[in-house]
Design a protein around this motif. Sequence first.
Motif: not given
Length: 269
Positions: A36-39, A41-42, A45, A47-48, A52, A70
């Motif tokens: 996922r995008l959120s993973d 980004a984490a 390090q 920002s989303k 993106h 997604r």
Amino acid sequence: MEHPMKKAASASGTQSVHRALQILRLVSTHNRQGIRLSDLAAQVQLSKPSVHRLLRELTETGLLMQAHNRLFHLGQFAYELGLMASSHYSLHQVCAPFVEQLAQESGDTVFLVMRSGFDSFCLDRQTGSYPIKVFSIEVGNRQPMGVGAGGLALLSFLSEAERDAVLAEHSEALLQFNGLSVETVKQLIDATRQRGYSHISNHAVAGVTGFGMPILDRVGTPLAAISVTAINDRMTPEHQRQVIHLLNRCTQQAREALLTSRGSLPSRA
């Protein structure tokens, strides 16, 4: 003298390329199930919105694709690049017969790994006849170098400066493998260099023991590593001696074949 704005733009461009490569590596590691995008980004390090934007550019070029759920996977162009590159890199092709023979003779699971940046990358996995199989890593996946018998064998025979750089990069990631620490890996490296082979238990996978040996080039740099893994109960002292003997023969045969092959042999990806 270079204009400050031009210099800043150049640095920004280099940083963007580095971040895009980070994302490609992460997606390749999770390519089978997607990520996922959120993973992403984490893990990088950022920002989303920044991630993106990079994902959109990588998707537009075909290096990545986004499925209906997604999740991101490697794209068609990445596949095409892999096919084009494979014609120049004969490491897997040359080593495959020896890996398969070792699996048959030992009865255990055998892995062929190579260096990819700070990671070890699984090129091949063959299983023997023993009914309880060990599938600690899939072909095409990567993990921090030093985790697993093959990765430890690779790391142990790098230069001291390279070993320190790898451990600094993965100091936090190592903890995910049953609390493996930098100090523990350093002790394992010392033992591996003294013996000439790695021996690791209960780190990458609990209840599993593995032995690994590097395939060295003419100047002693590891081209790849081969490892044999099995559940702890199977790795009796007698079976360990057999595995080490077979592994030593296998890596020597693979080394001779690689050094005499006509293909280009990368020491890292």
